[in-house]
Design an enzyme around this catalytic site. Structure first.
Site, PDB file in Angstrom:
ATOM      1  N   CYS A  14       0.828  -1.201   0.000  1.00 45.36           N
ATOM      2  CA  CYS A  14       0.000   0.000   0.000  1.00 45.36           C
ATOM      3  C   CYS A  14       0.868   1.258   0.000  1.00 45.36           C
ATOM      4  CB  CYS A  14      -0.917  -0.006   1.228  1.00 45.36           C
ATOM      5  SG  CYS A  14      -1.865   1.518   1.439  1.00 45.36           S
ATOM      6  N   CYS A  59      -0.458   4.097   2.213  1.00 44.83           N
ATOM      7  CA  CYS A  59      -0.193   3.898   3.650  1.00 44.83           C
ATOM      8  C   CYS A  59       1.257   4.197   4.008  1.00 44.83           C
ATOM      9  CB  CYS A  59      -0.498   2.454   4.052  1.00 44.83           C
ATOM     10  SG  CYS A  59      -2.114   1.837   3.558  1.00 44.83           S
ATOM     11  N   ASP A  60       2.188   3.727   3.180  1.00 40.49           N
ATOM     12  CA  ASP A  60       3.592   3.662   3.601  1.00 40.49           C
ATOM     13  C   ASP A  60       4.567   4.535   2.829  1.00 40.49           C
ATOM     14  OD1 ASP A  60       2.882   1.804   5.535  1.00 40.49           O
ATOM     15  OD2 ASP A  60       3.102   0.133   4.159  1.00 40.49           O
TER      16      ASP A  60
END
Length: 307
Positions: free
Chosen positions: A134, A137-138
């Site tokens: 993701c 997300c990261d």
């Protein structure tokens, strides 16, 4: 004789499940929506969704999923956080086994979606230490660093473009000699100076002491191997259906997706499937929403026939 708790239980609160819940609530069906994680499904990790009608400038997956959730809640859909372990059918009722209790329903819609496929090259030990599925997300963890992305479809290309907002360099590795992503995404990626494409290649290994330090890549045409010093590896090589809990209950295809007809009916009467979890030729938000609406209509007809 079992006492029925609900007319309809929907398992999974992604776009398909939330749509099914919205249609059920508006039809006056006694419905429960079960979700083991965060409502919204996989779309909540998408940085930008541009192909869902009604939003000329696009919107984030989180925003779209949240709007669907609020609409379901405003209509009175009961949403419960719980995991389904298995389902059985008895006397025209469906017995749904949860973590700490058992409930029954006249009908069930399975909308559990699918999860990212892994490479199985040892990346498991680096999840959270450089390996991610993701970018939304990261990506901020890789500011001014070098990362390797794996895949050639829409998700891989779009997320690689997003990675360039943070990473210094993105190597996009694809096993074919050309991308599978839509043309507009390809054009954006090819114009991005931070993305370097490595075609006809596979990632064969990930090394590092505590975090990722090197990624091994092999050209499948020449068999030549090389190492890339990188801090992260983002993997987008397809999805696997979340159907383990029904593998002995429903008919699945060779890849594990639930087999349905055009009315979302499965091999068990009163059980329907919608969205990415079923054998569909296209897995998009728009098709999942259509599936959810059809599945609820089919469930409603089934419930009426029991009266």
């Amino acid at each position: 004789m079992l006492e029925t708790d609900y007319d309809l239980v929907i398992i999974g609160a992604g776009p398909a499940g939330l749509t099914a819940g919205i249609y059920a609530a508006r039809a006056g069906i006694n419905v429960l929506l079960l979700e083991m994680a965060a409502p919204g499904g996989q779309i909540i990790v998408s940085d930008l969704i541009e192909n869902y009608p009604g939003f000329p400038r696009g919107l984030s997956g989180f925003d779209l999923g949240n709007k669907m959730l609020k609409q379901a809640e405003n209509l009175g859909v009961k949403i419960e956080t719980n995991q389904v372990d298995s389902i059985k059918s008895l006397d025209n009722k469906k017995i749904i086994y949860l973590n700490e209790k058992t409930i029954t329903s006249k009908t069930v819609i399975i909308a559990t979606g699918a999860s990212p496929r892994k490479l199985h090259i040892g990346e498991e030990k680096f999840i959270g230490k450089g390996v991610s599925f993701c970018a939304t997300c990261d990506a901020p963890f890789f500011k001014d660093k070098t990362v390797v992305a794996v895949g050639g479809g829409d998700t891989a290309v779009q997320e690689s473009i997003f990675l360039t907002k943070f990473a210094r360099k993105v190597y996009l590795v694809h096993r074919r000699d050309q991308l599978r992503a839509t043309k507009i995404l390809q054009e954006r990626a090819f114009k991005n100076d931070k993305i370097e494409f490595i075609f006809d290649s596979l990632v064969t290994g990930i090394d590092g002491l505590f975090n990722i330090e090197n990624i091994k890549i092999k050209n499948i045409k020449t068999n030549k191997e090389k190492n890339i010093q990188a801090n992260g590896c983002f993997i987008w090589v397809g999805i696997m259906p979340n159907t383990l809990f029904v593998k002995d209950f429903l008919e699945l295809d060779k890849k594990g997706f639930i087999i349905t007809d055009k009315n979302m009916k499965t091999s068990v009467p009163g059980v329907f499937a919608a969205g990415d979890v079923r054998d569909t030729p296209l897995r998009q938000v728009s098709t999942a929403i259509g599936d959810g609406a059809i599945a609820t209509q089919s469930a409603e007809h089934f419930i009426m026939a029991l009266i």
